[in-house]
Design a protein around this motif. Structure first.
Motif, PDB file in Angstrom:
ATOM      1  N   LEU A  91      -4.219   7.923  -3.576  1.00  0.00           N
ATOM      2  CA  LEU A  91      -4.115   9.090  -4.462  1.00  0.00           C
ATOM      3  C   LEU A  91      -5.160  10.095  -4.004  1.00  0.00           C
ATOM      4  O   LEU A  91      -6.316  10.032  -4.417  1.00  0.00           O
ATOM      5  CB  LEU A  91      -4.343   8.683  -5.924  1.00  0.00           C
ATOM      6  CG  LEU A  91      -3.458   7.548  -6.456  1.00  0.00           C
ATOM      7  CD1 LEU A  91      -3.891   7.158  -7.862  1.00  0.00           C
ATOM      8  CD2 LEU A  91      -1.991   7.955  -6.443  1.00  0.00           C
ATOM      9  N   HIS A  92      -4.765  10.988  -3.134  1.00  0.00           N
ATOM     10  CA  HIS A  92      -5.738  11.882  -2.517  1.00  0.00           C
ATOM     11  C   HIS A  92      -6.262  12.929  -3.492  1.00  0.00           C
ATOM     12  O   HIS A  92      -7.446  13.243  -3.511  1.00  0.00           O
ATOM     13  CB  HIS A  92      -5.129  12.579  -1.310  1.00  0.00           C
ATOM     14  CG  HIS A  92      -5.018  11.696  -0.114  1.00  0.00           C
ATOM     15  ND1 HIS A  92      -6.105  11.082   0.463  1.00  0.00           N
ATOM     16  CD2 HIS A  92      -3.941  11.300   0.616  1.00  0.00           C
ATOM     17  CE1 HIS A  92      -5.715  10.370   1.501  1.00  0.00           C
ATOM     18  NE2 HIS A  92      -4.408  10.473   1.607  1.00  0.00           N
ATOM     19  N   GLN A  93      -5.384  13.497  -4.286  1.00  0.00           N
ATOM     20  CA  GLN A  93      -5.804  14.537  -5.221  1.00  0.00           C
ATOM     21  C   GLN A  93      -5.506  14.109  -6.650  1.00  0.00           C
ATOM     22  O   GLN A  93      -4.661  13.227  -6.889  1.00  0.00           O
ATOM     23  CB  GLN A  93      -5.094  15.849  -4.900  1.00  0.00           C
ATOM     24  CG  GLN A  93      -5.579  16.468  -3.595  1.00  0.00           C
ATOM     25  CD  GLN A  93      -4.847  17.750  -3.275  1.00  0.00           C
ATOM     26  OE1 GLN A  93      -3.922  17.759  -2.481  1.00  0.00           O
ATOM     27  NE2 GLN A  93      -5.255  18.836  -3.889  1.00  0.00           N
ATOM     28  N   TYR A  94      -6.202  14.738  -7.593  1.00  0.00           N
ATOM     29  CA  TYR A  94      -6.021  14.371  -8.984  1.00  0.00           C
ATOM     30  C   TYR A  94      -5.076  15.346  -9.658  1.00  0.00           C
ATOM     31  O   TYR A  94      -5.293  16.559  -9.655  1.00  0.00           O
ATOM     32  CB  TYR A  94      -7.358  14.357  -9.725  1.00  0.00           C
ATOM     33  CG  TYR A  94      -7.186  14.163 -11.212  1.00  0.00           C
ATOM     34  CD1 TYR A  94      -6.765  12.934 -11.706  1.00  0.00           C
ATOM     35  CD2 TYR A  94      -7.410  15.203 -12.105  1.00  0.00           C
ATOM     36  CE1 TYR A  94      -6.572  12.748 -13.063  1.00  0.00           C
ATOM     37  CE2 TYR A  94      -7.230  15.023 -13.461  1.00  0.00           C
ATOM     38  CZ  TYR A  94      -6.803  13.796 -13.939  1.00  0.00           C
ATOM     39  OH  TYR A  94      -6.614  13.607 -15.274  1.00  0.00           O
TER      40      TYR A  94
ATOM     41  N   HIS B 285       0.874  -1.178   0.000  1.00  0.00           N
ATOM     42  CA  HIS B 285       0.000   0.000   0.000  1.00  0.00           C
ATOM     43  C   HIS B 285       0.908   1.224   0.000  1.00  0.00           C
ATOM     44  O   HIS B 285       1.610   1.494   0.974  1.00  0.00           O
ATOM     45  CB  HIS B 285      -0.917   0.018   1.226  1.00  0.00           C
ATOM     46  CG  HIS B 285      -1.899   1.145   1.225  1.00  0.00           C
ATOM     47  ND1 HIS B 285      -3.010   1.161   2.034  1.00  0.00           N
ATOM     48  CD2 HIS B 285      -1.960   2.300   0.511  1.00  0.00           C
ATOM     49  CE1 HIS B 285      -3.693   2.271   1.820  1.00  0.00           C
ATOM     50  NE2 HIS B 285      -3.061   2.983   0.900  1.00  0.00           N
ATOM     51  N   SER B 286       0.903   1.951  -1.125  1.00  0.00           N
ATOM     52  CA  SER B 286       1.798   3.096  -1.279  1.00  0.00           C
ATOM     53  C   SER B 286       0.996   4.385  -1.411  1.00  0.00           C
ATOM     54  O   SER B 286      -0.206   4.366  -1.661  1.00  0.00           O
ATOM     55  CB  SER B 286       2.691   2.909  -2.510  1.00  0.00           C
ATOM     56  OG  SER B 286       1.915   2.907  -3.694  1.00  0.00           O
ATOM     57  N   VAL B 287       1.696   5.495  -1.243  1.00  0.00           N
ATOM     58  CA  VAL B 287       1.102   6.825  -1.417  1.00  0.00           C
ATOM     59  C   VAL B 287       1.698   7.462  -2.662  1.00  0.00           C
ATOM     60  O   VAL B 287       2.916   7.397  -2.871  1.00  0.00           O
ATOM     61  CB  VAL B 287       1.368   7.715  -0.183  1.00  0.00           C
ATOM     62  CG1 VAL B 287       0.756   9.097  -0.392  1.00  0.00           C
ATOM     63  CG2 VAL B 287       0.792   7.079   1.072  1.00  0.00           C
ATOM     64  N   THR B 288       0.863   8.073  -3.485  1.00  0.00           N
ATOM     65  CA  THR B 288       1.165   8.629  -4.807  1.00  0.00           C
ATOM     66  C   THR B 288       1.506   7.496  -5.773  1.00  0.00           C
ATOM     67  O   THR B 288       1.367   6.318  -5.445  1.00  0.00           O
ATOM     68  CB  THR B 288       2.292   9.694  -4.769  1.00  0.00           C
ATOM     69  OG1 THR B 288       3.532   9.058  -4.498  1.00  0.00           O
ATOM     70  CG2 THR B 288       2.018  10.764  -3.751  1.00  0.00           C
TER      71      THR B 288
ATOM     72  N   HIS C 281      -7.265   4.301  -3.265  1.00  0.00           N
ATOM     73  CA  HIS C 281      -7.912   4.922  -2.105  1.00  0.00           C
ATOM     74  C   HIS C 281      -7.743   6.434  -2.211  1.00  0.00           C
ATOM     75  O   HIS C 281      -6.649   6.926  -2.482  1.00  0.00           O
ATOM     76  CB  HIS C 281      -7.282   4.427  -0.802  1.00  0.00           C
ATOM     77  CG  HIS C 281      -7.448   5.399   0.330  1.00  0.00           C
ATOM     78  ND1 HIS C 281      -6.387   6.010   0.956  1.00  0.00           N
ATOM     79  CD2 HIS C 281      -8.559   5.887   0.910  1.00  0.00           C
ATOM     80  CE1 HIS C 281      -6.833   6.826   1.889  1.00  0.00           C
ATOM     81  NE2 HIS C 281      -8.146   6.775   1.877  1.00  0.00           N
ATOM     82  N   SER C 282      -8.820   7.149  -2.026  1.00  0.00           N
ATOM     83  CA  SER C 282      -8.767   8.602  -1.945  1.00  0.00           C
ATOM     84  C   SER C 282      -9.636   9.037  -0.782  1.00  0.00           C
ATOM     85  O   SER C 282     -10.549   8.314  -0.363  1.00  0.00           O
ATOM     86  CB  SER C 282      -9.260   9.242  -3.248  1.00  0.00           C
ATOM     87  OG  SER C 282      -9.215  10.659  -3.160  1.00  0.00           O
TER      88      SER C 282
ATOM     89  N   ARG D 209     -14.665  13.038  -5.132  1.00  0.00           N
ATOM     90  CA  ARG D 209     -14.328  13.855  -6.299  1.00  0.00           C
ATOM     91  C   ARG D 209     -13.100  13.311  -7.006  1.00  0.00           C
ATOM     92  O   ARG D 209     -13.109  13.077  -8.218  1.00  0.00           O
ATOM     93  CB  ARG D 209     -14.093  15.302  -5.849  1.00  0.00           C
ATOM     94  CG  ARG D 209     -13.560  16.212  -6.940  1.00  0.00           C
ATOM     95  CD  ARG D 209     -13.296  17.608  -6.409  1.00  0.00           C
ATOM     96  NE  ARG D 209     -12.679  18.446  -7.419  1.00  0.00           N
ATOM     97  CZ  ARG D 209     -12.326  19.711  -7.231  1.00  0.00           C
ATOM     98  NH1 ARG D 209     -12.553  20.287  -6.051  1.00  0.00           N
ATOM     99  NH2 ARG D 209     -11.760  20.408  -8.188  1.00  0.00           N
ATOM    100  N   TYR D 210     -12.036  13.077  -6.253  1.00  0.00           N
ATOM    101  CA  TYR D 210     -10.798  12.636  -6.880  1.00  0.00           C
ATOM    102  C   TYR D 210     -10.788  11.137  -7.120  1.00  0.00           C
ATOM    103  O   TYR D 210     -10.106  10.662  -8.032  1.00  0.00           O
ATOM    104  CB  TYR D 210      -9.612  13.090  -6.039  1.00  0.00           C
ATOM    105  CG  TYR D 210      -9.495  14.598  -5.985  1.00  0.00           C
ATOM    106  CD1 TYR D 210      -9.492  15.357  -7.152  1.00  0.00           C
ATOM    107  CD2 TYR D 210      -9.428  15.271  -4.772  1.00  0.00           C
ATOM    108  CE1 TYR D 210      -9.412  16.733  -7.121  1.00  0.00           C
ATOM    109  CE2 TYR D 210      -9.337  16.656  -4.724  1.00  0.00           C
ATOM    110  CZ  TYR D 210      -9.340  17.385  -5.895  1.00  0.00           C
ATOM    111  OH  TYR D 210      -9.264  18.752  -5.860  1.00  0.00           O
TER     112      TYR D 210
END
Length: 867
Positions: A424-427, A401-404, A445-446, A450-451
């Motif tokens: 991926l919190h933002q697009y 589980h990674s971020v970005t 996961h966000s 919206r994103y």
């Protein structure tokens, strides 16, 4: 031939009080079939022999039953325990144990009206079997003394244990036989009424210590206040919810006298306190999430097979995304998963390692490349991935589980054949073309819908919104903060505002400072605390300081910088959280404030409006300008006490529903299970295509039926089916590979009974004027044999319509699987014919609810019709 338990297809096998060799044999069968297994224990089977050595000699250590129980516990995917003592006993044989709470349906815990003593005797109830003979013998003299003194005022009713075995009581006594039907027992309790319940418990052995506080629940059904021994599990109950005594005749005499001499109002208040406690903590409904999480966790434990989950943040600074994934790590650790925290080698700041050390988590480093938007792989990624694979095998990693976008980790996961989940919190759109096949993400996961939807459209990967979990301490601040914050604030009263987050342009703290200055000029005594890193974007931080210092209100602002204890500012130290950002996903500070009873005022950034409904549970400024934010804060400050109370209550309820750790933990396990499902779905589709390459050579012509179904003949008007469809209103994914244009879609239907004769589907035409043919082909998964083909004229399909598709009845066994291939043919350019789909949850309750079970990332909004 009669069928056996081995002939059925199960979602899960739960072993309860299982101690026979046949039970263990079935466990081995389930393991071989990759069926998740759970050992469930609400009594301490491993300690029963200590309770009554003669009765339970069959399950004493050294007996076949005892050894078999130990093997079932050890080899099950997980264990569900109902007390700390049971957990302790089972931990000798497994480290995969989740504790749940005893519970009863909320319908039994409706509040009883106060009943006066004036024209009746005070009723005492005893709800216990003969196993309590010994403890009653010990305290019986105290009960006799009490009954003698108040014989004209009381009556005692025994349910189960027979009082005739003891010295006669001088008051009215009634005996009711023990009921072995728990449903009947609960019904009888709900139809009865008692003022007090007598419930002694000795705790002389581990079995007694393993008991759940079930009598606390059962007595409250009758309206009774519980009088318990000051022993496990009752000594932990709040003093305002019950009465307690030591196990001596004198102590029980005294506590019974105290009970009968209470006023009616005093007794009734204790009863109301207990009902509130039970409704909050002990109803089936309140505990359903924990129980479902335990079942879903068992599924994941089975898939991981004792492998670890590796969490890979994108940086070591304690920003929002890093804290978010670290909370995920801790949630999974609480479910007995082995976890590893690793950082990119280039991220060597001490912040995260020092923070993680407080929770007993060490940080490891791996070589990897990451980006905010999709990029193609490079030679560097392949070199990094080889090193990561070597590290992951040494550390027994089963899921990343990674971020970005962590391209190296994604490649390593693909090389190992294990799932990869990306936060991926933002697009951020890619400025260069990229190859989707190289993304290798099984679930996104966000923190905002919206994103999540943006990434789903771009990558064609299932994406889920899950807010950051809010710890219990913030919820615990609520009552005090609400009392403090609902008071009407006049202009002369101090108003404390939090501006939280790393000082940087996108978070617009400068705009928040200017908004506060506007309020000061309007006569409001506002004070602002800016918490978050102030040394990363130094030019912007200097600009914020200059704005404060050049005003005459510098003493109304404090730039705190980074703090390890931000919760201090939410505990009766602030009234308002201001989010001034231009660019966000779902700020954690907003969630924490809503849980804690702190008002939220925010710009309409990211997914904020998904959570905050303006003037209902928070306030959204009309724009991003300082004047807009100042107006929104002033709108809040002008509310009266009742309006302010309503806003805080609505905000708290919102976060209680979606932001508790318990709820987010359940969603997180579900996402990881879905990642495993999505990893395997590609291979299923590939195998289906392979089986279908030459259908004419394997399918007799008489087995292929062509038919065109007019729309008016298949439209479903029955509201029953519309309820069962449970679709997301207006939600159709027409991009990212989810429509029926240009390629085929494959779904798996699992047979639940002997014959499938129809399916229900929700179709829609995005262009509202489709001309092509929709073709549904039904293929037996094992053999590749085509059973039926159905063609539907798209011109006769309404914009969004429910259809019943009748097919040639397909006969088979429960568990047989049928591939449904959906293809759209002979269409004109720009036509979009959709099968409306719903995000699929792996939770067992949903899988039981739906008759269609798909091995794809989305669940079709449909239903199987079986004979």
């Amino acid at each position: 031939m009669l069928s056996t338990v081995y002939d059925y297809v199960y979602d899960m096998a739960v072993f309860y009080r299982s101690c026979e060799q046949a039970d263990y044999n079935f466990l081995k069968h389930c393991k071989a079939k990759e069926i998740p297994t759970v050992y469930l224990s609400d009594d301490n089977m491993l300690e029963f022999y200590k309770t009554d050595p003669k009765t339970f000699a069959y399950i004493a250590p050294g007996t076949p039953a005892y050894e078999t129980t130990c093997k079932i516990i050890s080899e099950s995917d997980s264990t569900i325990s109902y007390s700390r003592a049971i957990t302790k006993s089972c931990s000798q044989y497994t480290d995969r144990i989740m504790e749940c709470s005893t519970n009863i349906p909320a319908k039994y815990l409706s509040v009883r009206n106060l009943r006066s003593y004036s024209d009746r005797k005070i009723r005492f109830g005893v709800f216990s079997g003969n196993v309590r003979r010994e403890i009653f013998s010990k305290i019986w003299d105290g009960i006799v003394k009490f009954a003698e003194e108040y014989k004209d005022k009381i009556e005692i009713e025994f349910w189960g244990i027979d009082p005739s075995e003891f010295e006669p009581l001088p008051c009215f006594v009634k005996h009711v036989g023990f009921s072995h039907s728990y449903d009947l027992y609960l019904k009888r309790l709900s139809e009865s009424y008692f003022d007090f319940q007598i419930c002694p418990l000795e705790n002389v052995n581990e079995t007694d210590k393993s008991k759940s506080p079930i009598k606390y629940l059962e007595g409250a059904i009758t309206g009774a206040v519980g009088i318990f021994s000051n022993r496990l599990p009752y000594y932990k109950l709040d003093n305002t919810c019950c009465l307690r005594a030591e196990n001596t005749p004198e102590a029980w005499y005294n506590i019974l006298c105290k009970a009968i001499n209470m006023s009616e109002e005093e007794r009734y208040q204790i009863y109301l306190n207990s009902i509130a406690d039970l409704q909050r903590n002990y109803t089936t409904e309140a505990n359903s999430i924990s129980f479902l999480t335990a079942l879903d966790a068992a599924v994941l434990h089975g898939k991981l097979n004792k492998r670890k989950i590796a969490f890979v943040p994108h940086e070591s600074l304690l920003g929002g995304a890093t804290l978010h994934i670290f909370r995920h790590l801790r949630l999974m650790k609480s479910l007995c998963f082995d976890v590893v925290l690793c950082l990119p080698e280039q991220c060597r700041q001490p912040d995260l390692p020092e923070y993680a050390e407080k929770y007993g988590i060490n940080v490891e480093y791996i070589p990897c490349r990451r980006a905010t938007s999709p990029v193609n792989r490079t030679e560097e990624d392949y070199k990094n991935a080889e090193k990561i694979v070597e590290w992951a095998k040494e550390n027994n990693i089963g899921l990343f589980h990674s971020v970005t976008f962590n391209t190296s980790v994604a490649l390593a996961a693909q090389m190992m054949g294990i799932p990869h989940v990306a936060t991926l919190h933002q697009y951020y759109a890619s400025d260069k073309p990229f190859n989707k096949d190289e993304v290798n993400i099984q679930a996104i996961h966000s923190s905002s819908n919206r994103y999540a939807l943006e990434w789903n459209k771009v990558l064609g990967v299932p994406a889920y919104r899950m807010v950051c979990p809010v710890s219990d301490e913030f919820f615990n601040y609520y009552n005090k903060n609400k009392t403090f914050n609902v008071q009407r604030t006049e202009k002369s009263e101090r108003v404390d505002i939090i501006l939280s987050g790393t000082l940087q342009p996108r978070k617009n703290q400068l705009g928040g400072i200017k908004a506060a200055l506007i309020l000061l000029k309007r006569g409001y005594d506002v004070h602002v605390s800016l918490i978050g890193y102030d040394n990363l974007v130094q030019d912007y931080a200097a600009e914020c300081r200059d704005e404060i210092e050049k005003s005459k209100y510098a003493d109304h602002f404090e730039i705190v910088g980074f703090t390890n204890e931000p919760e201090v500012y939410y505990n009766q130290n602030s009234q308002i959280l201001l989010c001034a950002a231009y660019d966000e996903s779902m700020p954690q500070t907003i969630l924490q404030a809503m849980a804690a009873g702190v008002f939220v005022v925010s710009t309409n950034c990211g997914g904020v409006s998904e959570i905050i409904k303006n003037n209902y549970n928070g306030f959204i400024a009309d724009g991003n300008e300082p004047e807009d934010m100042a107006d929104a804060i002033e709108r809040l400050l002008k509310l009266d006490a009742q309006e302010r109370s309503n806003v805080l209550e609505n905000a708290h309820d919102t976060l209680y529903a979606i932001g508790r750790e318990e709820f987010v933990r359940s969603e997180l396990v579900n996402i990881y299970n879905m990642a495993f499902e999505n990893l395997s779905s590609a291979s299923i589709v590939r195998e289906t295509i392979k089986n279908e390459t030459a259908p004419a050579s394997v399918v007799p012509a008489k087995n292929i039926t062509q038919k065109t179904i007019p729309a008016d003949a298949v439209t479903i008007s029955s509201p029953r089916y519309k309820n069962e469809l449970n679709y997301d209103e207006g939600f159709a994914i027409v991009n990212g590979g989810r429509n029926l244009v240009g390629h085929d879609r494959f779904y798996t239907i699992t047979m639940r009974t002997g014959t499938l004769e129809a399916i229900l589907l929700r179709f829609g035409t995005e262009s509202q004027s489709c001309t092509g043919k929709l073709k549904l082909t039904f293929i037996m998964e094992k053999t590749g044999v085509i059973i039926d083909c159905v063609e539907i004229d798209a011109q006769k399909i309404n914009y969004v319509t429910d259809y019943r598709i009748n097919i040639t009845p397909i006969c088979g066994k429960s568990g047989d699987r049928i591939i449904m291939k959906a293809s759209y043919e002979t269409f004109n350019k720009n036509e979009y014919l959709c099968i409306y789909e719903k995000k699929r949850s792996l939770r067992l309750i949903d899988r039981l609810k739906y008759k269609l079970n798909f091995k794809s990332s989305y669940r079709i909004a449909g239903y199987g019709i079986f004979r």
